[in-house]
Scaffold this motif. Structure first.
Motif, PDB file in Angstrom:
ATOM      1  N   VAL A   1       0.845  -1.186   0.000  1.00 19.24           N
ATOM      2  CA  VAL A   1       0.000   0.000   0.000  1.00 19.24           C
ATOM      3  C   VAL A   1       0.884   1.242   0.000  1.00 19.24           C
ATOM      4  O   VAL A   1       1.893   1.298   0.708  1.00 19.24           O
ATOM      5  CB  VAL A   1      -0.964   0.002   1.218  1.00 19.24           C
ATOM      6  N   ILE A   2       0.519   2.227  -0.812  1.00 15.49           N
ATOM      7  CA  ILE A   2       1.227   3.500  -0.888  1.00 15.49           C
ATOM      8  C   ILE A   2       0.267   4.596  -0.441  1.00 15.49           C
ATOM      9  O   ILE A   2      -0.781   4.805  -1.066  1.00 15.49           O
ATOM     10  CB  ILE A   2       1.716   3.795  -2.322  1.00 15.49           C
ATOM     11  N   ILE A   3       0.608   5.288   0.645  1.00 13.23           N
ATOM     12  CA  ILE A   3      -0.221   6.373   1.154  1.00 13.23           C
ATOM     13  C   ILE A   3       0.535   7.683   0.983  1.00 13.23           C
ATOM     14  O   ILE A   3       1.667   7.823   1.463  1.00 13.23           O
ATOM     15  CB  ILE A   3      -0.587   6.160   2.633  1.00 13.23           C
ATOM     16  N   THR A   4      -0.090   8.636   0.290  1.00  6.39           N
ATOM     17  CA  THR A   4       0.569   9.903  -0.017  1.00  6.39           C
ATOM     18  C   THR A   4      -0.365  11.078   0.287  1.00  6.39           C
ATOM     19  O   THR A   4      -1.550  11.035  -0.028  1.00  6.39           O
ATOM     20  CB  THR A   4       0.977   9.962  -1.506  1.00  6.39           C
ATOM     21  N   GLY A   5       0.191  12.139   0.887  1.00  8.40           N
ATOM     22  CA  GLY A   5      -0.565  13.362   1.102  1.00  8.40           C
ATOM     23  C   GLY A   5      -1.818  13.180   1.917  1.00  8.40           C
ATOM     24  O   GLY A   5      -2.836  13.812   1.652  1.00  8.40           O
ATOM     25  N   SER A   6      -1.759  12.361   2.939  1.00 12.58           N
ATOM     26  CA  SER A   6      -2.953  12.048   3.734  1.00 12.58           C
ATOM     27  C   SER A   6      -2.726  12.387   5.206  1.00 12.58           C
ATOM     28  O   SER A   6      -1.594  12.539   5.659  1.00 12.58           O
ATOM     29  CB  SER A   6      -3.307  10.574   3.579  1.00 12.58           C
ATOM     30  N   TYR A   7      -3.824  12.498   5.948  1.00  9.41           N
ATOM     31  CA  TYR A   7      -3.688  12.833   7.363  1.00  9.41           C
ATOM     32  C   TYR A   7      -4.843  12.275   8.183  1.00  9.41           C
ATOM     33  O   TYR A   7      -5.906  11.943   7.661  1.00  9.41           O
ATOM     34  CB  TYR A   7      -3.592  14.349   7.562  1.00  9.41           C
ATOM     35  N   ASN A   8      -4.579  12.193   9.490  1.00  7.63           N
ATOM     36  CA  ASN A   8      -5.587  11.753  10.447  1.00  7.63           C
ATOM     37  C   ASN A   8      -5.528  12.697  11.648  1.00  7.63           C
ATOM     38  O   ASN A   8      -4.500  12.802  12.317  1.00  7.63           O
ATOM     39  CB  ASN A   8      -5.320  10.316  10.891  1.00  7.63           C
ATOM     40  N   THR A   9      -6.624  13.400  11.905  1.00  2.68           N
ATOM     41  CA  THR A   9      -6.711  14.272  13.071  1.00  2.68           C
ATOM     42  C   THR A   9      -7.698  13.729  14.106  1.00  2.68           C
ATOM     43  O   THR A   9      -7.966  14.379  15.108  1.00  2.68           O
ATOM     44  CB  THR A   9      -7.144  15.696  12.659  1.00  2.68           C
ATOM     45  N   GLY A  10      -8.237  12.556  13.842  1.00  2.00           N
ATOM     46  CA  GLY A  10      -9.201  11.951  14.752  1.00  2.00           C
ATOM     47  C   GLY A  10      -8.527  11.177  15.872  1.00  2.00           C
ATOM     48  O   GLY A  10      -7.317  10.911  15.842  1.00  2.00           O
ATOM     49  N   ASN A  11      -9.296  10.796  16.857  1.00  2.00           N
ATOM     50  CA  ASN A  11      -8.795  10.052  18.008  1.00  2.00           C
ATOM     51  C   ASN A  11      -9.263   8.597  17.972  1.00  2.00           C
ATOM     52  O   ASN A  11     -10.340   8.299  17.459  1.00  2.00           O
ATOM     53  CB  ASN A  11      -9.289  10.694  19.312  1.00  2.00           C
ATOM     54  N   ILE A  12      -8.437   7.713  18.515  1.00  5.86           N
ATOM     55  CA  ILE A  12      -8.797   6.313  18.673  1.00  5.86           C
ATOM     56  C   ILE A  12      -8.842   6.021  20.168  1.00  5.86           C
ATOM     57  O   ILE A  12      -7.833   6.189  20.871  1.00  5.86           O
ATOM     58  CB  ILE A  12      -7.789   5.388  17.977  1.00  5.86           C
ATOM     59  N   ASN A  13      -9.986   5.597  20.651  1.00  6.26           N
ATOM     60  CA  ASN A  13     -10.172   5.317  22.077  1.00  6.26           C
ATOM     61  C   ASN A  13     -10.639   3.875  22.256  1.00  6.26           C
ATOM     62  O   ASN A  13     -11.699   3.494  21.744  1.00  6.26           O
ATOM     63  CB  ASN A  13     -11.207   6.267  22.678  1.00  6.26           C
ATOM     64  N   ILE A  14      -9.848   3.087  22.969  1.00  5.51           N
ATOM     65  CA  ILE A  14     -10.182   1.679  23.172  1.00  5.51           C
ATOM     66  C   ILE A  14     -10.225   1.375  24.667  1.00  5.51           C
ATOM     67  O   ILE A  14      -9.273   1.662  25.398  1.00  5.51           O
ATOM     68  CB  ILE A  14      -9.152   0.760  22.494  1.00  5.51           C
ATOM     69  N   THR A  15     -11.328   0.771  25.085  1.00  2.00           N
ATOM     70  CA  THR A  15     -11.458   0.263  26.452  1.00  2.00           C
ATOM     71  C   THR A  15     -11.767  -1.223  26.361  1.00  2.00           C
ATOM     72  O   THR A  15     -12.660  -1.639  25.618  1.00  2.00           O
ATOM     73  CB  THR A  15     -12.600   0.972  27.204  1.00  2.00           C
ATOM     74  N   ALA A  16     -11.010  -2.039  27.092  1.00  5.85           N
ATOM     75  CA  ALA A  16     -11.187  -3.493  27.008  1.00  5.85           C
ATOM     76  C   ALA A  16     -10.881  -4.130  28.354  1.00  5.85           C
ATOM     77  O   ALA A  16     -10.379  -3.472  29.274  1.00  5.85           O
ATOM     78  CB  ALA A  16     -10.280  -4.072  25.925  1.00  5.85           C
ATOM     79  N   THR A  17     -11.173  -5.425  28.440  1.00  5.83           N
ATOM     80  CA  THR A  17     -10.793  -6.188  29.625  1.00  5.83           C
ATOM     81  C   THR A  17      -9.676  -7.163  29.314  1.00  5.83           C
ATOM     82  O   THR A  17      -9.004  -7.651  30.227  1.00  5.83           O
ATOM     83  CB  THR A  17     -11.998  -6.961  30.190  1.00  5.83           C
ATOM     84  N   GLY A  18      -9.487  -7.471  28.029  1.00  5.46           N
ATOM     85  CA  GLY A  18      -8.447  -8.400  27.612  1.00  5.46           C
ATOM     86  C   GLY A  18      -7.334  -7.693  26.873  1.00  5.46           C
ATOM     87  O   GLY A  18      -7.179  -6.468  26.956  1.00  5.46           O
TER      88      GLY A  18
END
Length: 211
Positions: free
Chosen positions: A38-55
């Motif tokens: 995969v080739i990713i060019t000129g891209s961005y991520n300003t979002g958040n990733i929030n994970i809550t788990a027990t395992g």
């Protein structure tokens, strides 16, 4: 799964929130898993990733959680969102851009300006990096890339392999050129913390550093 190809001038601004009853794996801001180059060019991520788990929680990243093939490349892209994990299990393979890759990976003109927060209330934290978690035994090249965020970890056991660019470099042939880290580390663990570095946490194989 993504079958490979080009991702150009794309972005992610929304948040990903996962409340897992047990484990959580392969969570990516742009791709979960890529099965080919995969080739990713000129891209961005300003979002958040929030994970809550027990395992256990593993393979978490702002762009690609798990690249199972390659050769792949991310260029002229940035991640400024936050990644937050809280669990009773172990936390492993968390990266600002890539959680883990099973092929050649090149980063060019990329930067991470977000924050990584990980808490394990009953286990360890392993392989955490501002750009990628580790090279997973495959060659990685960093060109004009940097990390300027923070990595905040709290473990009821140990913490190991934490780096501003990569948590671990385990294969000879990796190259780092015109790249730097201004990452702020805040690590708390019950048992000893090991292998924390401004650029690379565990540099167990020869790598070439330029400028």
């Amino acid at each position: 799964d993504f079958g490979g190809g080009d991702i150009i001038d794309s972005y992610m601004t929304g948040n990903i929130t996962i409340d897992a009853g047990t484990t959580a794996s392969v969570t990516g801001g742009i791709l979960g898993r890529s099965n080919s180059a995969v080739i990713i060019t000129g891209s961005y991520n300003t979002g958040n990733i929030n994970i809550t788990a027990t395992g256990d929680v593993e393979w978490t990243a702002g762009f690609i959680a798990y690249d199972s093939s390659g050769p792949s490349e991310i260029s002229k892209s940035y991640m400024s969102g936050n990644i937050s994990v809280e669990t009773a299990g172990f936390v492993s393979l968390v990266g600002g851009f890539v959680g883990s890759q099973s092929g050649l990976m090149t980063y060019t003109d990329t930067f991470f300006a977000g924050n990584i927060f990980a808490t394990s209330t009953a286990s360890y934290i392993l392989n955490i990096g501002g750009i990628q978690s580790s090279d997973s035994g495959n060659e990685t090249t960093f060109n004009s890339s940097y990390s300027a965020g923070s990595i905040v970890l709290d473990s009821a056991d140990y913490v190991s392999n934490v780096g501003g660019l990569s948590g671990a470099i385990t294969l000879a042939g990796n190259g780092i050129s015109d790249s730097f880290s201004a990452t702020i580390f805040d690590i708390t663990s019950v048992n000893p913390t090991s292998n924390t570095g401004a650029l690379i946490g565990d540099n167990s194989a020869p790598a070439t550093f330029t400028n």
